[in-house]
Design an enzyme around this catalytic site. Structure first.
Site: not given
Lengths: 354, 354
Positions: A11, A99, A152, A155, A209, A212, A227, A325
């Site tokens: 979550f 996760t 979906e 990637v 942002g 990381e 990917k 996003g």
């Protein structure tokens, strides 16, 4: 009216965004897409877990500021994550796996998928791990269990790349692809073009942002490599594992090298690509490439992603869109559920029989 | 094994290319797509018509140099086009409509579609006329008759634009689109940027096979207008007719105007667009627009087409690909048949029952 019950495994940003969409748009979806969603289970490493067979109010779930272990305060809740228990026991038609990605083992996501299929539940996921490392096994298992498996968002977030290749381009004879598949590294390259050093540009990406705390996976190409493996296996029928793909990133590039390339009418981009040669052999790679400025991928700037499919019947077809996003990635999950719904997988048949 | 019988209505470049693909790839399609095609009828204004319930050898059909009326030499053939008779009487699962586009009436293609549906046959078409002028009626009729109606090739040839919007972007909340939807005018603009006058650039496009003897529909925006109507109605749920769309072309532009724009960091492009405003009202237009050079559509050059969908959940998603070409457009028909096959329309059910 069709209502699919869903469990949200993880979550964080993505599944929270999906819950927000459910809270805001469930009525619209029922009208326009033909189904609504009802959350019957949630698990999260930080917040705990909850199972609620009659459904959990999505507005409450997204509006409440839960403390660590805070799901214990909910009816049917626990401070323990108990993800596998939620996958198995919450009465969900669809398990939504979001996760974190473990690029080495694909766990715990792979176990979540297996447990869902065994329990007769479909899985939608944005998690690259299980798709890059175990797609063939998981697809076979889903088929054997008579449930669906859609991914979906593994990637280019919600930009429909896998679906385009598998569905709309079926029969076009895809022979290869090349793409900008990591927005962070593309953003960093763009900032370096303005003269910033690599470290400064990474710091800016972190502040914005995009990157990381540990940017290694993005700038060294490891994220793109997963990917490329996913797409090569899906689209070209390869059976690649990540270690079979040569991989280099952008950390060795300098502002001077970028300026020199630009002066020569070219531009460095981090490209993930794969192609099938005349003998049927598939090669794949991740590396910074100097593209002519007129190349369609040269003008893809910022955190945007793009991929060009090379096809026998259509020539080149390029899709450009967001590659990250939280809402964009949550849309990928929605689009997977739309696909399950339209395929009339046993989901819908079960619903109709009830 | 599933074999779909097909009638080819019109035997110009596109359906001839489809017949070539059938001749070369039928075995591959059976293996990889799960179906093959068998041509049981052909009609053409120039060549005549032929009905052959057991099938017509696609290799013979594409290798033979027929004279005017030459189909009369075939068994079951006639020198008369008799298109409606072929639609009605050839025992086809699927009628492949690729006659010329009449932008004013949509005929004879609309009549071909109606007759096909009445006879219980699905239709796939690359013809803009029936889709721009009668999509709602034809879709309702196909649904009532329990058959399929697909028309990916009506916009951007085989580049999957309609399918992307309807299927992969379902739920993404498309609010508008803007595209370069005519390769001829884009080619002409590109040549004018090098200093050529409008007439010279058109002559070059004609010599290169991009422009027809009468280039009006391409350069005055009428071709784009039909595509804007199709997309606005499909994607935004509009009910537009071509006369409701303001339309201007590129014939008034001069090399000097193009050079001036370029010097100011902008570029003229012929843009077809539509958008839904906050009140739900849909406006659409075709006009030359000055785009900033950084705009994704500004760098689309030559005969290539591109379209950007504006969406609520994903932001902008752009697809770039061919907008013309005989094989590329024939692929659109193949992709329509793949879609019919995967939807398990009565086609496939009938096949399974036999």
């Amino acid at each position: 009216m069709t209502i699919y019950t869903v469990s949200l495994i993880g979550f964080g940003g993505v599944n929270r965004a999906l819950a927000e969409l459910i809270a805001e748009r469930n009525e619209t979806w029922q009208r326009e897409l033909g189904f609504g969603l009802n959350i019957v289970g949630v698990s999260d490493l930080h917040l705990g877990s909850v199972i609620s067979p009659n459904g959990i109010d999505a507005r409450m779930l997204t509006a409440t500021r839960f403390e660590k272990g805070g799901f214990a305060n909910l009816s049917g809740g626990s401070a323990e994550p108990r993800s596998l228990h939620v996958v198995r026991s919450a009465p969900a038609d669809i398990v939504v796996e979001a996760t974190y990605t473990d690029p080495a083992t694909g766990e715990p996501a792979i176990s979540h998928c297996r447990a869902a299929f065994e329990a007769g539940r479909s899985v939608v996921t944005t998690n690259k791990g299980p798709v890059a490392l175990a797609a063939a096994e998981l697809k076979a298992m889903a088929a054997a269990c008579g449930v669906g498996f859609e991914y979906e968002g593994a990637v280019m977030s919600g930009t429909p790349v896998i679906r385009l290749a598998q569905s709309a381009l079926a029969g076009a004879e895809i022979t290869g692809f090349a793409g900008i598949l990591n927005g962070t590294s593309n953003f960093v390259l763009g900032r370096m073009q303005t003269g910033l050093g690599f470290a400064e540009a990474v710091a800016e990406a972190q502040a914005a942002g995009y990157a990381e705390a540990d940017p290694t996976a993005d700038v060294e190409g490891f994220d793109v490599r997963l990917k490329v493996v996913i797409l090569a296996n899906e689209v070209l029928g390869a059976t690649l594992t990540p270690d079979q793909v040569d991989c280099a990133g952008i950390s060795a590039l300098t502002p001077a090298a970028l300026a020199e390339a630009e002066a020569a009418g070219t531009r460095w981009k981090l490209i993930g690509s794969a192609a099938r040669d005349a003998s049927g052999r598939i090669t794949a790679a991740v590396r910074a490439e100097r593209l002519p400025l007129a190349h369609p991928l040269a003008s893809v700037s910022g955190a945007v992603n793009a991929i060009t499919f090379q096809t026998g019947l259509l020539g080149d077809v390029t899709v450009t869109g967001p590659g990250a996003g939280r809402i964009e990635t949550a849309f990928a999950l929605l689009s997977d559920i739309v696909a399950l719904h339209r395929k009339a997988t046993p989901l819908a048949l079960r619903e109709a029989a009830e």
